[in-house]
Design an enzyme around this catalytic site. Structure first.
Site, short mmCIF file in Angstrom:
data_model
loop_
_atom_site.label_atom_id
_atom_site.label_comp_id
_atom_site.label_asym_id
_atom_site.label_seq_id
_atom_site.Cartn_x
_atom_site.Cartn_y
_atom_site.Cartn_z
CB THR A 1 -0.91 0.05 1.24
OG1 THR A 1 -0.10 0.25 2.40
CG2 THR A 1 -1.70 -1.23 1.40
CB ILE B 1 1.14 0.10 6.61
CG1 ILE B 1 0.37 1.40 6.79
CG2 ILE B 1 1.98 -0.22 7.84
CD1 ILE B 1 -0.68 1.33 7.90
CB ILE C 1 7.32 -0.32 8.86
CG1 ILE C 1 6.64 -0.99 10.06
CG2 ILE C 1 7.17 1.20 8.92
CD1 ILE C 1 5.16 -0.75 10.16
CE LYS C 2 5.61 0.77 0.27
NZ LYS C 2 4.62 0.87 -0.85
CB ILE C 3 11.24 3.57 5.79
CG1 ILE C 3 10.57 3.18 7.11
CG2 ILE C 3 12.12 4.81 5.97
CD1 ILE C 3 11.56 2.85 8.23
#
Length: 547
Positions: free
Chosen positions: A49, A113, A144-146
């Site tokens: 996402t 996310i 976790i998207k960074i």
């Protein structure tokens, strides 16, 4: 790349060692069991996402409305409401993909996310939000998207050290990708020093693909020489292949070997932005050209459907010769004047801006819905009947208009106008579907007799005074363009009417209608250009030819 001929395209892709992920998530997708179907039938083993996806999800249907109104009544801030909505959806998706996670020992079954993109340049805030997302969703198959900004590199190391699994996103350049791999290794080393179990930490590095071709092709078109133009459509795949070569080089690095010996997991390359933007290119090229075992390909729904329908696998995975050809391609780009470092810097800036804009759009939509009042059930019956007649007439007209667009596009399929009209026909089809959805939301059926009448009316409209009874004449292009333009003006008027009604009827989405209205205005502009060109061509001086 030999696979069984009995396998479907997606099954073959999966059998070749590529993890098929879906680049989409919405409450509609979850509530309708569509995600479960994609897992069972389309070999989907992960979901990604981003802010743009969530902004789009909120515009689909009304499944968020009740929760948003409740949050508004509780006095939640917009940021808190966005956080609640997105984490609820991602948690639900994690549950759906849980069996895949278990079956693959944690390699797949992942849901990603993203941290608030407005924090991309702030290390401490990014780490804090990553931690909050991890704790709130509280599912082991979360990523976790960074973003891979300079600040993001330090955040990647910090959260990996805490045992948080990371999907590093927005990677465009090889140098930044190498920095990302080193940031992950540093995080693993710090996690090991803290006594954490390295086997529990997973990561992927999302290398963006299609946007590279969009920007490079734009610059090649501006140069315009033959030498430049033959290089179009090749930079994205070449860049991704060199990224995989860099990944293979990392795997033989003694530093990685020491971590692997104590259970560390590789940071798999993930091909992102794989939807083809240029309609002249094959719609599955960023899947077909990057079939490499041990990688992930996250596809938007349209790309997934296209590959499921007609995707093929290459004869073999990229070879040494392919890597050499990729390097040679960048040398050729440099010779014609393409500064690829500037390309990737530009793409990173634009990518962050796009995500920030989508986040803002999401916030505006959330704020509007939090303030909205539920629709009342005491709508005047006479008004409801008139609205049904009004929309039924527009739906019938849309059916006839779609036939006209398709016929005009087919008649000019070998000309530039034909491609423009074919694209407009697709948009008109989508607009008719949007109107049908609106009518369903308003408990209005699409009347078959009226639909048929609209289609027949368009057929009868072929008998126009264009100088020819059944065949086309030089005037056909002009008259068709004028008819299509009139139809689009009528459609825009319908959207404006519904937009006004949306102020008092929450079954109508003002945001969706705004998008439809903007698109209608763009269609009008395009059609006016087509009409003007046809008039000049047909009614200007010089001999006329009958098509």
């Amino acid at each position: 790349m030999p696979v069984s001929a009995e396998l479907s395209p997606l099954a073959a892709l999966s059998a070749a060692g590529v993890s098929v992920w879906l680049d989409d998530l919405s409450r509609e997708l979850l509530a309708g069991k569509e995600l479960q179907r994609l897992i069972a039938d389309k070999h989907v083993v992960g979901v990604t996402t981003n802010p743009t996806i969530f902004a789009s999800a909120l515009s689909k249907g009304d499944r968020y409305n009740e929760q948003l109104r409740s949050l508004g009544q509780e006095g939640s801030s917009v940021d808190d409401a966005v956080f609640t909505l997105t984490t609820d959806d991602v948690r639900h998706a994690c549950h759906v993909l849980g069996p895949v996670y278990e079956r693959t020992a944690g390699v797949d079954g992942r849901v990603s996310i993203e941290v608030d993109p407005r924090l991309a340049q702030d290390v401490d805030s990014t780490v804090a939000m990553a931690r909050k997302l991890w704790e709130t969703v509280d599912q082991p198959n979360l990523f976790i998207k960074i973003p891979a900004t300079h600040a993001g590199l330090a955040a990647i190391t910090a959260v990996t050290a805490e045992g948080i699994s990371v999907n590093v996103t927005l990677i465009f350049s090889l140098d930044r990708y190498r920095d990302v791999m080193h940031a992950y290794l540093r995080g693993l080393e710090q996690a090991q020093a803290a006594g954490r179990e390295l086997a529990d930490i997973h990561s992927v590095a999302s290398f963006f693909v299609s946007r590279v071709d969009v920007e490079v092709d734009r610059r090649l078109d501006a140069i315009g020489t033959t030498e430049a133009l033959v290089l179009k459509g090749k930079a994205a795949v070449a860049n991704a292949r060199l990224a995989f070569q860099a990944y293979e080089q990392m795997l033989v690095d003694p530093r990685w070997q020491r971590l692997a010996a104590v259970g560390a997991r590789t940071q798999r390359p993930l091909w992102a932005s794989t939807g083809v933007k240029n309609p002249l290119y094959p719609d599955t090229m960023y899947v077909h050209e990057l079939v490499i075992a041990g990688t992930v390909n996250t596809m938007p729904g349209a790309t997934l459907a296209a590959f499921a329908d007609h995707g093929t696998l290459p004869a073999h995975a990229p070879t040494v010769e392919d890597f050499m050809a990729a390097k040679a391609h960048f040398a050729a780009l440099e010779r014609v004047g393409i500064d690829f470092t500037d390309v990737t810097d530009t793409l990173e800036r634009e990518g962050l801006t796009t995500f920030e804009d989508s986040w803002s759009e999401l916030g505006v939509s959330v704020a509007r819905e939090m303030r909205a009042k539920p629709a009342t059930a005491d709508t005047d019956p006479e008004n409801a009947e008139l609205l049904a007649i009004y929309l039924g007439d527009h739906y019938a007209a849309a059916t006839g208009g779609l036939e006209l667009f398709r016929r005009a596009a087919d008649a000019r399929k070998d000309e530039q106008d034909g491609r423009v009209l074919a694209d407009l026909a697709d948009q008109v089809d989508e607009d008719r579907d949007a109107l049908a959805t609106i009518m369903t939301d308003l408990d209005i059926s699409t009347s078959q007799p009226k639909t048929t009448a609209g289609w027949l009316a368009e057929k009868a409209g072929r008998l126009k005074t264009n100088g020819h009874l059944f065949s086309r004449s030089p005037l056909s292009d002009v008259l068709e363009a004028e008819a299509m333009l009139t139809g689009v003006h009528g459609k825009a008027a319908c959207w404006r009417t519904l937009r006004a009604l949306a102020q008092t009827d929450s079954r109508l989405s003002a945001a969706d209608l705004d998008v439809l209205l903007v698109r209608a205005e763009r269609q009008s502009t395009t059609l006016e250009e087509v009409r003007s060109a046809a008039a000049a061509r047909t009614l200007g001086s010089g001999p006329q030819t009958t098509r």
